[in-house]
Design an enzyme around this catalytic site. Structure first.
Site, PDB file in Angstrom:
ATOM      1  N   HIS A 193     -32.217 -49.465 -15.991  1.00  0.00           N
ATOM      2  CA  HIS A 193     -32.558 -48.592 -17.110  1.00  0.00           C
ATOM      3  C   HIS A 193     -31.403 -48.522 -18.105  1.00  0.00           C
ATOM      4  O   HIS A 193     -31.620 -48.273 -19.299  1.00  0.00           O
ATOM      5  CB  HIS A 193     -32.855 -47.167 -16.618  1.00  0.00           C
ATOM      6  N   ASP A 263     -41.456 -54.972 -16.169  1.00  0.00           N
ATOM      7  CA  ASP A 263     -40.954 -53.605 -16.148  1.00  0.00           C
ATOM      8  C   ASP A 263     -40.834 -53.184 -17.622  1.00  0.00           C
ATOM      9  O   ASP A 263     -41.052 -53.984 -18.543  1.00  0.00           O
ATOM     10  CB  ASP A 263     -39.615 -53.540 -15.410  1.00  0.00           C
TER      11      ASP A 263
END
Length: 348
Positions: A193, A263
């Protein structure tokens, strides 16, 4: 074609998108109606009450004029659950099921089936029909805590066994599962992230520890890539945008034939414009791009690169839909929760 593929091929964008809040704005409605993404994903910012979530799900599907448009959520349990108390159940993470498996494999399978049934019943009551679970990553001792107790175990064979139990329970209870993060996030020493992790393990080590759970669930209807560079396979590109990883490993060695989504493209592990990120992912072999944060300018750029659902992606999506059963009637959530608590507590 007679399998429904023609309803998607060239007619829906190869994208799953997020929205900004608990209610759609007029601009969002127009945007989704114009671009017609395959589906949508919800986050905590989109969740208030059951009635509000049901209305939002219905509005999203109405934007693309498709009552069967997939609506996804991350509802793993533990740290990763968008539906939270006091309105929804506090589901456990997956690690306790792995620990129980070490003591009593039969009890672990029963407990996990009950947990997934409870998760699925909450989702289907809201109209949500895809859960981004199970996590099939095998955490390494020096791996980043971003996976941690989200994983079933450090034994690949246990991860594969329990992953299949979870997959089948989701399907039985009307929810499509997503195997993540292919081909394995457990060795990453950084959070994707925030930055791009790089795994330096040899191919032999990856084949021995990281790939087996995904190979055991090669028939999972959907899968999600890892934004990770694997030096032994492609030192220049993360898996999401690497044809060597997706074609050679995910589709080849692992044998995964489900819908492969990226993702989240807005994660900081990736670089370049959002159009470039989407183009690279699609060229590498991803069927669908995922963009989660609800930023319309980013989504517009990603859609420019994503293109439309193509023949193979559409075929895989229709095959995934065919795998899901209708939720069973008469499911007793209270009794299931009580039995689950007893099993996790070690009661007979």
């Amino acid at each position: 074609m007679t399998d429904g593929t023609e309803a998607f091929e060239g007619r829906r964008a190869a994208a799953i998108l997020g929205c900004a809040g608990p209610v759609l704005s007029g601009g969002e409605r127009d945007f989704f109606a114009r671009h017609r993404p395959l589906g949508f994903i919800l986050f905590a910012r989109n969740i208030e009450t059951p009635d509000q979530v049901r209305a939002l799900v219905a509005d999203l599907r109405a934007c693309v004029d498709d009552p069967a448009a997939p609506v996804l959520i991350d509802q793993e349990g533990g740290r990763v659950q968008r539906l939270r108390p006091p309105v929804w159940r506090a589901a456990p993470p997956m690690a306790p099921f792995g620990l129980l498996h070490g003591r009593d494999p039969i009890a672990a399978v029963e407990a996990l089936r009950l947990d997934i049934a409870l998760i699925a019943s909450e989702l289907t009551a809201l109209g949500i029909d895809v859960d981004c679970a199970p996590v099939l990553d095998v955490p390494a001792p020096d791996g980043h805590e971003i996976i941690g107790d989200r994983a079933f175990a450090e034994d690949p064979s246990v991860v594969g066994v329990l992953g299949r139990v979870a997959m089948e329970a989701f399907l039985t209870h009307g929810v499509l599962p997503v195997a993540k993060h292919i081909p394995g996030h457990g060795r990453a020493v950084a959070d994707s992230h925030l930055e791009l992790p790089r795994v330096t393990a040899s191919l032999a080590a990856l084949e021995e520890r990281d790939f087996p759970p995904f190979a055991a669930l090669g028939d999972c209807p959907l899968g999600m890539t890892a934004h990770i560079v694997y030096d032994a396979i492609d030192p220049a590109r993360p898996a999401t945008s690497s044809a060597a990883v997706i074609g050679g490993v995910v589709r080849g060695q692992i044998g995964f034939d489900g819908v492969l989504m990226t993702d989240d493209l807005s994660m900081k592990a990736l670089s370049g414009s959002f159009e470039t990120r989407a183009v690279q992912a699609r060229e590498a072999g991803c069927d669908v791009i995922l963009h989660c944060n609800g930023d319309r300018s980013e989504m517009a750029a990603a859609l420019d690169g994503a293109g439309m659902m193509d023949g193979e992606g559409a075929r895989r999506w229709c095959a995934a839909l065919a795998r899901r059963d209708d939720p069973p009637a008469g499911f007793d959530a209270r009794a299931a929760a009580a039995r689950l608590d007893a099993l996790l507590a070690g009661s007979p």
